[in-house]
Design a protein around this motif. Sequence first.
Motif, PDB file in Angstrom:
ATOM      1  N   THR A  56      46.988  30.345  33.282  1.00 50.47           N
ATOM      2  CA  THR A  56      47.231  31.673  32.946  1.00 50.47           C
ATOM      3  C   THR A  56      45.941  32.769  32.745  1.00 50.47           C
ATOM      4  OG1 THR A  56      48.528  30.544  31.325  1.00 50.47           O
ATOM      5  CG2 THR A  56      48.516  32.431  31.414  1.00 50.47           C
ATOM      6  N   THR A  57      46.495  33.563  34.193  1.00 48.77           N
ATOM      7  CA  THR A  57      45.170  34.997  34.138  1.00 48.77           C
ATOM      8  C   THR A  57      45.948  36.336  33.161  1.00 48.77           C
ATOM      9  OG1 THR A  57      46.789  35.460  36.215  1.00 48.77           O
ATOM     10  CG2 THR A  57      44.810  34.088  36.200  1.00 48.77           C
ATOM     11  N   SER A  58      44.689  36.733  33.038  1.00 47.59           N
ATOM     12  CA  SER A  58      45.648  38.512  32.609  1.00 47.59           C
ATOM     13  C   SER A  58      44.478  39.508  32.949  1.00 47.59           C
ATOM     14  CB  SER A  58      45.121  38.574  31.062  1.00 47.59           C
ATOM     15  OG  SER A  58      44.320  38.087  30.044  1.00 47.59           O
ATOM     16  N   TYR A  59      44.525  40.813  33.548  1.00 51.26           N
ATOM     17  CA  TYR A  59      43.272  41.639  33.363  1.00 51.26           C
ATOM     18  C   TYR A  59      44.026  43.237  32.803  1.00 51.26           C
ATOM     19  CZ  TYR A  59      43.756  38.740  37.636  1.00 51.26           C
ATOM     20  OH  TYR A  59      44.200  37.675  38.435  1.00 51.26           O
ATOM     21  N   SER A  60      43.302  44.024  32.629  1.00 56.03           N
ATOM     22  CA  SER A  60      42.642  45.100  32.170  1.00 56.03           C
ATOM     23  C   SER A  60      43.749  45.957  33.663  1.00 56.03           C
ATOM     24  CB  SER A  60      41.521  45.604  32.013  1.00 56.03           C
ATOM     25  OG  SER A  60      41.170  46.929  31.297  1.00 56.03           O
ATOM     26  N   GLY A  61      44.100  46.923  32.573  1.00 54.64           N
ATOM     27  CA  GLY A  61      45.175  47.665  33.089  1.00 54.64           C
ATOM     28  C   GLY A  61      44.588  48.585  34.492  1.00 54.64           C
ATOM     29  N   PHE A  62      42.907  48.981  34.681  1.00 54.64           N
ATOM     30  CA  PHE A  62      42.831  48.894  35.464  1.00 54.64           C
ATOM     31  C   PHE A  62      42.673  48.467  37.384  1.00 54.64           C
ATOM     32  CE2 PHE A  62      38.921  47.002  35.396  1.00 54.64           C
ATOM     33  CZ  PHE A  62      38.558  47.117  34.039  1.00 54.64           C
ATOM     34  N   VAL A  63      42.658  47.352  36.682  1.00 53.74           N
ATOM     35  CA  VAL A  63      42.092  46.022  37.928  1.00 53.74           C
ATOM     36  C   VAL A  63      43.738  46.704  39.159  1.00 53.74           C
ATOM     37  CG1 VAL A  63      42.775  44.132  38.315  1.00 53.74           C
ATOM     38  CG2 VAL A  63      41.482  44.566  36.672  1.00 53.74           C
ATOM     39  N   LYS A  64      44.699  46.696  38.102  1.00 50.48           N
ATOM     40  CA  LYS A  64      46.078  46.935  39.431  1.00 50.48           C
ATOM     41  C   LYS A  64      46.299  46.029  40.512  1.00 50.48           C
ATOM     42  CE  LYS A  64      45.222  52.143  37.890  1.00 50.48           C
ATOM     43  NZ  LYS A  64      45.515  53.635  37.799  1.00 50.48           N
ATOM     44  N   GLY A  65      45.933  45.265  40.063  1.00 50.96           N
ATOM     45  CA  GLY A  65      46.198  43.883  41.223  1.00 50.96           C
ATOM     46  C   GLY A  65      44.974  44.257  41.907  1.00 50.96           C
ATOM     47  N   ARG A  66      43.973  44.689  42.149  1.00 50.16           N
ATOM     48  CA  ARG A  66      43.011  44.225  42.798  1.00 50.16           C
ATOM     49  C   ARG A  66      42.083  43.460  42.661  1.00 50.16           C
ATOM     50  NH1 ARG A  66      39.301  48.802  41.620  1.00 50.16           N
ATOM     51  NH2 ARG A  66      40.090  48.540  40.246  1.00 50.16           N
ATOM     52  N   PHE A  67      41.366  42.915  41.203  1.00 51.96           N
ATOM     53  CA  PHE A  67      41.148  41.209  41.259  1.00 51.96           C
ATOM     54  C   PHE A  67      42.024  40.401  40.801  1.00 51.96           C
ATOM     55  CE2 PHE A  67      37.934  44.664  38.856  1.00 51.96           C
ATOM     56  CZ  PHE A  67      37.925  45.273  40.064  1.00 51.96           C
ATOM     57  N   THR A  68      41.051  39.269  41.300  1.00 52.26           N
ATOM     58  CA  THR A  68      41.784  37.513  41.118  1.00 52.26           C
ATOM     59  C   THR A  68      40.135  37.386  40.336  1.00 52.26           C
ATOM     60  OG1 THR A  68      43.028  38.049  43.091  1.00 52.26           O
ATOM     61  CG2 THR A  68      43.108  36.278  41.716  1.00 52.26           C
ATOM     62  N   ILE A  69      41.203  36.473  39.601  1.00 49.35           N
ATOM     63  CA  ILE A  69      40.237  35.708  38.630  1.00 49.35           C
ATOM     64  C   ILE A  69      40.789  34.252  39.047  1.00 49.35           C
ATOM     65  CG2 ILE A  69      41.654  35.775  35.972  1.00 49.35           C
ATOM     66  CD1 ILE A  69      38.901  35.430  35.098  1.00 49.35           C
ATOM     67  N   SER A  70      39.521  33.414  39.088  1.00 51.34           N
ATOM     68  CA  SER A  70      39.796  31.975  39.376  1.00 51.34           C
ATOM     69  C   SER A  70      39.259  30.977  38.523  1.00 51.34           C
ATOM     70  CB  SER A  70      40.732  32.348  40.947  1.00 51.34           C
ATOM     71  OG  SER A  70      39.425  31.688  41.557  1.00 51.34           O
ATOM     72  N   ARG A  71      39.161  29.988  38.484  1.00 50.69           N
ATOM     73  CA  ARG A  71      38.392  28.805  38.128  1.00 50.69           C
ATOM     74  C   ARG A  71      38.653  27.786  39.475  1.00 50.69           C
ATOM     75  NH1 ARG A  71      40.197  27.908  32.119  1.00 50.69           N
ATOM     76  NH2 ARG A  71      38.306  26.114  32.741  1.00 50.69           N
ATOM     77  N   ASP A  72      37.179  26.468  39.130  1.00 52.35           N
ATOM     78  CA  ASP A  72      37.098  25.411  39.719  1.00 52.35           C
ATOM     79  C   ASP A  72      36.708  24.483  38.702  1.00 52.35           C
ATOM     80  OD1 ASP A  72      36.645  23.267  41.336  1.00 52.35           O
ATOM     81  OD2 ASP A  72      35.486  24.951  42.980  1.00 52.35           O
ATOM     82  N   ASN A  73      37.740  23.925  38.970  1.00 54.05           N
ATOM     83  CA  ASN A  73      37.528  22.974  36.721  1.00 54.05           C
ATOM     84  C   ASN A  73      36.068  21.499  37.634  1.00 54.05           C
ATOM     85  OD1 ASN A  73      38.207  24.559  35.647  1.00 54.05           O
ATOM     86  ND2 ASN A  73      40.233  23.249  35.066  1.00 54.05           N
ATOM     87  N   THR A  74      36.208  21.457  38.970  1.00 48.95           N
ATOM     88  CA  THR A  74      35.463  20.392  39.446  1.00 48.95           C
ATOM     89  C   THR A  74      34.154  20.390  40.271  1.00 48.95           C
ATOM     90  OG1 THR A  74      35.914  21.076  41.426  1.00 48.95           O
ATOM     91  CG2 THR A  74      37.317  19.689  40.985  1.00 48.95           C
ATOM     92  N   ARG A  75      33.541  22.200  39.817  1.00 45.09           N
ATOM     93  CA  ARG A  75      32.220  22.341  39.949  1.00 45.09           C
ATOM     94  C   ARG A  75      32.148  23.359  38.750  1.00 45.09           C
ATOM     95  NH1 ARG A  75      33.263  24.836  46.365  1.00 45.09           N
ATOM     96  NH2 ARG A  75      32.631  22.468  47.028  1.00 45.09           N
ATOM     97  N   ASN A  76      33.082  23.019  37.746  1.00 43.84           N
ATOM     98  CA  ASN A  76      32.764  24.407  36.394  1.00 43.84           C
ATOM     99  C   ASN A  76      32.119  25.382  36.512  1.00 43.84           C
ATOM    100  OD1 ASN A  76      33.278  22.020  35.671  1.00 43.84           O
ATOM    101  ND2 ASN A  76      30.659  20.799  35.339  1.00 43.84           N
ATOM    102  N   THR A  77      32.964  26.144  37.595  1.00 44.34           N
ATOM    103  CA  THR A  77      32.706  27.983  37.755  1.00 44.34           C
ATOM    104  C   THR A  77      33.971  28.445  37.994  1.00 44.34           C
ATOM    105  OG1 THR A  77      33.349  27.267  39.701  1.00 44.34           O
ATOM    106  CG2 THR A  77      30.854  26.823  39.754  1.00 44.34           C
ATOM    107  N   ALA A  78      33.818  29.874  37.911  1.00 40.38           N
ATOM    108  CA  ALA A  78      34.539  30.759  37.375  1.00 40.38           C
ATOM    109  C   ALA A  78      34.340  31.637  38.695  1.00 40.38           C
ATOM    110  CB  ALA A  78      34.732  32.007  35.597  1.00 40.38           C
ATOM    111  N   GLN A  79      35.265  32.508  39.128  1.00 36.94           N
ATOM    112  CA  GLN A  79      35.296  33.690  40.186  1.00 36.94           C
ATOM    113  C   GLN A  79      36.147  34.135  39.520  1.00 36.94           C
ATOM    114  OE1 GLN A  79      36.519  30.124  41.137  1.00 36.94           O
ATOM    115  NE2 GLN A  79      34.211  29.525  40.978  1.00 36.94           N
ATOM    116  N   LEU A  80      35.835  36.029  40.303  1.00 40.11           N
ATOM    117  CA  LEU A  80      36.023  36.934  39.951  1.00 40.11           C
ATOM    118  C   LEU A  80      36.348  37.364  41.712  1.00 40.11           C
ATOM    119  CD1 LEU A  80      37.452  39.352  38.190  1.00 40.11           C
ATOM    120  CD2 LEU A  80      35.991  40.268  37.991  1.00 40.11           C
ATOM    121  N   GLN A  81      37.404  38.051  42.321  1.00 41.68           N
ATOM    122  CA  GLN A  81      37.667  38.253  43.899  1.00 41.68           C
ATOM    123  C   GLN A  81      38.190  39.665  43.251  1.00 41.68           C
ATOM    124  OE1 GLN A  81      36.649  37.264  46.790  1.00 41.68           O
ATOM    125  NE2 GLN A  81      37.615  39.629  47.681  1.00 41.68           N
ATOM    126  N   MET A  82      36.877  40.716  43.523  1.00 43.14           N
ATOM    127  CA  MET A  82      37.344  42.358  43.104  1.00 43.14           C
ATOM    128  C   MET A  82      37.164  42.539  44.827  1.00 43.14           C
ATOM    129  SD  MET A  82      34.475  43.031  39.942  1.00 43.14           S
ATOM    130  CE  MET A  82      33.052  43.021  41.724  1.00 43.14           C
TER     131      MET A  82
END
Length: 115
Positions: A56-82
């Motif tokens: 489940t994802t949530s964002y601060s208001g200023f993001v306005k659909g521009r950023f995407t957070i994701s995760r890869d549990n096979t690699r133990n990493t989290a990403q932020l596409q901006m």
Amino acid sequence: QVHLVESGGGLVQSGGALRLSCATSGIRFSLAHMNWYRQVPGKQREFVARITSNGTTSYSGFVKGRFTISRDNTRNTAQLQMNLLEPGETAFYYCNTNLKGRDIWGRGTLVTVSS
């Protein structure tokens, strides 16, 4: 020992995009909620985005659909596409998680957006 290591920062022009990554170790990543924060030197650190252990994802208001957070549990990493970055978003970006009531932070990665 728990480690969070951010990468992917750099210089980008206004309107450009960057993808940040947070590599983790020492935690059961699949059970961890992961957050991204940012901080302009001299200002308070502010929340950017969160992804829970079940995705489940949530964002601060200023993001306005521009950023995407994701995760890869096979690699133990989290990403932020901006996308559509603005000069005012120049800051250090930090990865964060909470482990048994203790906040864990990485050292941050610098994002510089030129006008």
